[in-house]
Design a protein around this motif. Structure first.
Motif, PDB file in Angstrom:
ATOM      1  N   GLU A  59       0.788  -1.033  -0.082  1.00  0.00           N
ATOM      2  CA  GLU A  59      -0.069   0.109   0.010  1.00  0.00           C
ATOM      3  C   GLU A  59       0.812   1.254  -0.043  1.00  0.00           C
ATOM      4  O   GLU A  59       0.525   2.193  -0.800  1.00  0.00           O
ATOM      5  CB  GLU A  59      -0.783   0.041   1.221  1.00  0.00           C
ATOM      6  CG  GLU A  59      -2.124  -0.860   1.063  1.00  0.00           C
ATOM      7  CD  GLU A  59      -2.944  -0.742   2.343  1.00  0.00           C
ATOM      8  OE1 GLU A  59      -2.852  -0.110   3.355  1.00  0.00           O
ATOM      9  OE2 GLU A  59      -4.173  -1.318   2.189  1.00  0.00           O
ATOM     10  N   GLN A  60       1.992   1.153   0.841  1.00  0.00           N
ATOM     11  CA  GLN A  60       2.942   2.434   1.148  1.00  0.00           C
ATOM     12  C   GLN A  60       3.390   2.681  -0.490  1.00  0.00           C
ATOM     13  O   GLN A  60       3.536   3.990  -0.834  1.00  0.00           O
ATOM     14  CB  GLN A  60       3.621   2.097   1.918  1.00  0.00           C
ATOM     15  CG  GLN A  60       4.686   3.201   2.131  1.00  0.00           C
ATOM     16  CD  GLN A  60       4.251   4.418   2.707  1.00  0.00           C
ATOM     17  OE1 GLN A  60       3.097   4.592   3.555  1.00  0.00           O
ATOM     18  NE2 GLN A  60       4.452   5.620   2.185  1.00  0.00           N
ATOM     19  N   LYS A  61       3.900   1.472  -1.156  1.00  0.00           N
ATOM     20  CA  LYS A  61       4.522   1.935  -2.384  1.00  0.00           C
ATOM     21  C   LYS A  61       3.851   2.463  -3.364  1.00  0.00           C
ATOM     22  O   LYS A  61       4.073   3.005  -4.123  1.00  0.00           O
ATOM     23  CB  LYS A  61       5.079   0.520  -2.911  1.00  0.00           C
ATOM     24  CG  LYS A  61       5.898   0.451  -4.059  1.00  0.00           C
ATOM     25  CD  LYS A  61       6.637  -0.831  -4.600  1.00  0.00           C
ATOM     26  CE  LYS A  61       7.592  -0.678  -5.482  1.00  0.00           C
ATOM     27  NZ  LYS A  61       8.289  -1.926  -5.734  1.00  0.00           N
ATOM     28  N   LYS A  62       2.390   1.997  -3.445  1.00  0.00           N
ATOM     29  CA  LYS A  62       1.270   2.528  -4.401  1.00  0.00           C
ATOM     30  C   LYS A  62       1.238   3.955  -4.154  1.00  0.00           C
ATOM     31  O   LYS A  62       1.051   4.638  -5.015  1.00  0.00           O
ATOM     32  CB  LYS A  62      -0.006   1.861  -4.185  1.00  0.00           C
ATOM     33  CG  LYS A  62      -0.156   0.459  -4.550  1.00  0.00           C
ATOM     34  CD  LYS A  62      -1.528  -0.037  -4.293  1.00  0.00           C
ATOM     35  CE  LYS A  62      -1.514  -1.510  -4.915  1.00  0.00           C
ATOM     36  NZ  LYS A  62      -2.976  -2.026  -4.688  1.00  0.00           N
ATOM     37  N   ARG A  63       1.444   4.432  -2.703  1.00  0.00           N
ATOM     38  CA  ARG A  63       1.244   5.784  -2.722  1.00  0.00           C
ATOM     39  C   ARG A  63       2.274   6.828  -2.816  1.00  0.00           C
ATOM     40  O   ARG A  63       2.324   8.052  -3.140  1.00  0.00           O
ATOM     41  CB  ARG A  63       0.882   6.003  -1.277  1.00  0.00           C
ATOM     42  CG  ARG A  63      -0.241   5.569  -0.686  1.00  0.00           C
ATOM     43  CD  ARG A  63      -0.635   5.919   0.719  1.00  0.00           C
ATOM     44  NE  ARG A  63      -1.384   4.824   1.429  1.00  0.00           N
ATOM     45  CZ  ARG A  63      -1.271   4.372   2.514  1.00  0.00           C
ATOM     46  NH1 ARG A  63      -0.103   4.765   3.187  1.00  0.00           N
ATOM     47  NH2 ARG A  63      -1.839   3.455   3.044  1.00  0.00           N
ATOM     48  N   GLU A  64       3.599   6.019  -3.142  1.00  0.00           N
ATOM     49  CA  GLU A  64       4.631   6.771  -3.495  1.00  0.00           C
ATOM     50  C   GLU A  64       4.556   7.403  -4.922  1.00  0.00           C
ATOM     51  O   GLU A  64       4.111   6.615  -5.862  1.00  0.00           O
ATOM     52  CB  GLU A  64       5.996   6.016  -3.464  1.00  0.00           C
ATOM     53  CG  GLU A  64       6.399   5.531  -1.923  1.00  0.00           C
ATOM     54  CD  GLU A  64       7.612   4.820  -1.806  1.00  0.00           C
ATOM     55  OE1 GLU A  64       8.154   4.212  -2.827  1.00  0.00           O
ATOM     56  OE2 GLU A  64       7.787   4.306  -0.894  1.00  0.00           O
ATOM     57  N   PRO A  65       5.165   8.700  -5.108  1.00  0.00           N
ATOM     58  CA  PRO A  65       4.824   9.448  -6.601  1.00  0.00           C
ATOM     59  C   PRO A  65       5.885   8.532  -7.612  1.00  0.00           C
ATOM     60  O   PRO A  65       6.694   8.034  -7.239  1.00  0.00           O
ATOM     61  CB  PRO A  65       5.370  10.765  -6.287  1.00  0.00           C
ATOM     62  CG  PRO A  65       5.963  10.995  -4.944  1.00  0.00           C
ATOM     63  CD  PRO A  65       5.684   9.634  -4.178  1.00  0.00           C
TER      64      PRO A  65
END
Length: 65
Positions: A59-65
């Protein structure tokens, strides 16, 4: 404290991936699990805690630009 285990199918559903995509990180140690049985008849018992940690990381990786 008891450890909860999941099947490959259950872990895949939680992570939103296929069973193959769960087995790869098991083989490399990125997910914690124990293979019960031998060969293609073996079944993985996957740490529910490690699945949750991986889900949060994904999930965190998906949020990264």
């Amino acid at each position: 404290m008891s450890t909860e285990f999941l099947t490959t199918t259950e872990a895949a559903a939680i992570l939103g991936v296929t069973g193959s995509e769960v087995r790869r990180p098991l083989d490399t140690g990125q997910l914690e699990g124990v293979k019960r049985g031998r060969g293609s008849g073996g079944v993985w018992a996957i740490s529910a805690e490690s699945v949750e940690i991986r889900r949060k990381a994904m999930e965190q990786k998906k949020r990264e630009p």
